[in-house]
Scaffold this motif. Sequence first.
Motif, PDB file in Angstrom:
ATOM      1  N   UNK A   1     -46.006  -6.377  31.348  1.00  0.00           N
ATOM      2  CA  UNK A   1     -44.754  -6.717  32.002  1.00  0.00           C
ATOM      3  C   UNK A   1     -44.634  -8.232  32.105  1.00  0.00           C
ATOM      4  N   UNK A   2     -43.515  -8.803  31.695  1.00  0.00           N
ATOM      5  CA  UNK A   2     -43.337 -10.253  31.770  1.00  0.00           C
ATOM      6  C   UNK A   2     -43.516 -10.785  33.184  1.00  0.00           C
ATOM      7  N   UNK A   3     -44.093 -11.953  33.294  1.00  0.00           N
ATOM      8  CA  UNK A   3     -44.442 -12.539  34.584  1.00  0.00           C
ATOM      9  C   UNK A   3     -43.394 -13.518  35.124  1.00  0.00           C
ATOM     10  N   UNK A   4     -42.972 -14.461  34.327  1.00  0.00           N
ATOM     11  CA  UNK A   4     -42.062 -15.497  34.816  1.00  0.00           C
ATOM     12  C   UNK A   4     -40.603 -15.045  34.689  1.00  0.00           C
ATOM     13  N   UNK A   5     -39.695 -15.663  35.458  1.00  0.00           N
ATOM     14  CA  UNK A   5     -38.272 -15.330  35.312  1.00  0.00           C
ATOM     15  C   UNK A   5     -37.777 -15.549  33.881  1.00  0.00           C
ATOM     16  N   UNK A  45     -35.578 -17.051  19.856  1.00  0.00           N
ATOM     17  CA  UNK A  45     -36.160 -17.328  21.171  1.00  0.00           C
ATOM     18  C   UNK A  45     -37.409 -18.178  20.992  1.00  0.00           C
ATOM     19  N   UNK A  46     -37.546 -19.208  21.814  1.00  0.00           N
ATOM     20  CA  UNK A  46     -38.761 -20.005  21.848  1.00  0.00           C
ATOM     21  C   UNK A  46     -38.709 -21.234  20.964  1.00  0.00           C
ATOM     22  N   UNK A  47     -39.709 -22.090  21.162  1.00  0.00           N
ATOM     23  CA  UNK A  47     -39.895 -23.262  20.326  1.00  0.00           C
ATOM     24  C   UNK A  47     -41.357 -23.672  20.410  1.00  0.00           C
ATOM     25  N   UNK A  48     -41.783 -24.489  19.488  1.00  0.00           N
ATOM     26  CA  UNK A  48     -43.181 -24.918  19.417  1.00  0.00           C
ATOM     27  C   UNK A  48     -43.583 -25.601  20.726  1.00  0.00           C
ATOM     28  N   UNK A  49     -44.706 -25.178  21.259  1.00  0.00           N
ATOM     29  CA  UNK A  49     -45.254 -25.789  22.464  1.00  0.00           C
ATOM     30  C   UNK A  49     -44.549 -25.394  23.752  1.00  0.00           C
ATOM     31  N   UNK A  50     -43.693 -24.376  23.707  1.00  0.00           N
ATOM     32  CA  UNK A  50     -42.945 -24.003  24.902  1.00  0.00           C
ATOM     33  C   UNK A  50     -43.851 -23.303  25.915  1.00  0.00           C
ATOM     34  N   UNK A  51     -43.687 -23.684  27.170  1.00  0.00           N
ATOM     35  CA  UNK A  51     -44.458 -23.092  28.257  1.00  0.00           C
ATOM     36  C   UNK A  51     -43.906 -21.717  28.609  1.00  0.00           C
ATOM     37  N   UNK A  52     -44.692 -20.925  29.323  1.00  0.00           N
ATOM     38  CA  UNK A  52     -44.254 -19.590  29.722  1.00  0.00           C
ATOM     39  C   UNK A  52     -43.110 -19.629  30.732  1.00  0.00           C
ATOM     40  N   UNK A  53     -42.986 -20.750  31.456  1.00  0.00           N
ATOM     41  CA  UNK A  53     -41.914 -20.851  32.444  1.00  0.00           C
ATOM     42  C   UNK A  53     -40.724 -21.645  31.894  1.00  0.00           C
ATOM     43  N   UNK A  54     -40.508 -21.552  30.596  1.00  0.00           N
ATOM     44  CA  UNK A  54     -39.354 -22.178  29.939  1.00  0.00           C
ATOM     45  C   UNK A  54     -38.859 -21.228  28.856  1.00  0.00           C
ATOM     46  N   UNK A  55     -37.613 -21.410  28.444  1.00  0.00           N
ATOM     47  CA  UNK A  55     -37.072 -20.586  27.372  1.00  0.00           C
ATOM     48  C   UNK A  55     -36.004 -21.371  26.622  1.00  0.00           C
ATOM     49  N   UNK A  56     -36.106 -21.348  25.305  1.00  0.00           N
ATOM     50  CA  UNK A  56     -35.102 -21.938  24.425  1.00  0.00           C
ATOM     51  C   UNK A  56     -34.506 -20.808  23.597  1.00  0.00           C
ATOM     52  N   UNK A  57     -33.184 -20.844  23.463  1.00  0.00           N
ATOM     53  CA  UNK A  57     -32.474 -19.860  22.638  1.00  0.00           C
ATOM     54  C   UNK A  57     -31.547 -20.605  21.692  1.00  0.00           C
ATOM     55  N   UNK A  91     -33.864 -23.710  28.974  1.00  0.00           N
ATOM     56  CA  UNK A  91     -34.079 -23.555  30.409  1.00  0.00           C
ATOM     57  C   UNK A  91     -35.504 -23.953  30.727  1.00  0.00           C
ATOM     58  N   UNK A  92     -35.664 -24.968  31.548  1.00  0.00           N
ATOM     59  CA  UNK A  92     -36.976 -25.430  31.956  1.00  0.00           C
ATOM     60  C   UNK A  92     -37.466 -24.685  33.187  1.00  0.00           C
ATOM     61  N   UNK A  93     -38.641 -25.061  33.680  1.00  0.00           N
ATOM     62  CA  UNK A  93     -39.250 -24.366  34.813  1.00  0.00           C
ATOM     63  C   UNK A  93     -38.382 -24.364  36.074  1.00  0.00           C
ATOM     64  N   UNK A  94     -37.596 -25.395  36.275  1.00  0.00           N
ATOM     65  CA  UNK A  94     -36.789 -25.500  37.491  1.00  0.00           C
ATOM     66  C   UNK A  94     -35.376 -24.944  37.335  1.00  0.00           C
ATOM     67  N   UNK A  95     -35.024 -24.459  36.146  1.00  0.00           N
ATOM     68  CA  UNK A  95     -33.678 -23.940  35.906  1.00  0.00           C
ATOM     69  C   UNK A  95     -33.601 -22.464  36.286  1.00  0.00           C
ATOM     70  N   UNK A  96     -32.473 -22.080  36.872  1.00  0.00           N
ATOM     71  CA  UNK A  96     -32.248 -20.688  37.273  1.00  0.00           C
ATOM     72  C   UNK A  96     -31.607 -19.935  36.114  1.00  0.00           C
ATOM     73  N   UNK A  97     -32.434 -19.397  35.230  1.00  0.00           N
ATOM     74  CA  UNK A  97     -31.920 -18.688  34.056  1.00  0.00           C
ATOM     75  C   UNK A  97     -31.171 -17.420  34.458  1.00  0.00           C
ATOM     76  N   UNK A  98     -31.569 -16.816  35.569  1.00  0.00           N
ATOM     77  CA  UNK A  98     -30.911 -15.603  36.036  1.00  0.00           C
ATOM     78  C   UNK A  98     -29.428 -15.809  36.328  1.00  0.00           C
ATOM     79  N   UNK A  99     -29.073 -16.997  36.779  1.00  0.00           N
ATOM     80  CA  UNK A  99     -27.680 -17.294  37.092  1.00  0.00           C
ATOM     81  C   UNK A  99     -26.815 -17.356  35.836  1.00  0.00           C
TER      82      UNK A  99
END
Length: 125
Positions: A1-5, A45-57, A91-99
């Motif tokens: 199950x995915x962990x981060x938002x 989805x994703x990019x090189x070196x992307x952290x688990x608490x970030x997302x690129x689309x 979306x970085x770690x501080x961005x509210x992707x859910x919104x």
Amino acid sequence: MPQTPHQRAEAELTAYGLSFPEATSGPGWTITRALYVRKKMFTVFGEKGERLDALTMIMKLPISAEMAEELSFVRPARGWYKQHNWVIAHFGPDDDIGAEMETLKGWLKQSYVAVAPKKLGRMLD
């Protein structure tokens, strides 16, 4: 199950994209993940070196690419991406992707319709 938002958002968006006719998932470029329709990529989805608490689309938005560029979470597109109306949302770690989930789902649908054969694209209307 995915962990981060961000991981939960990617899982939800992937499930939504896979509900489209003939949509499949698979590897994108190098370490990215992608959604396809008849072997044509419509979302990455994703990019090189992307952290688990970030997302690129990356999505093709022929209708709303110009408007999307004004949003804070959209990176400026250059070269081929800009010429062909592909938009890079990050979306970085501080961005509210859910919104932004409804916007992202709308963009996912727009990207699918732009890339899919017309017959399949009309099935979503």
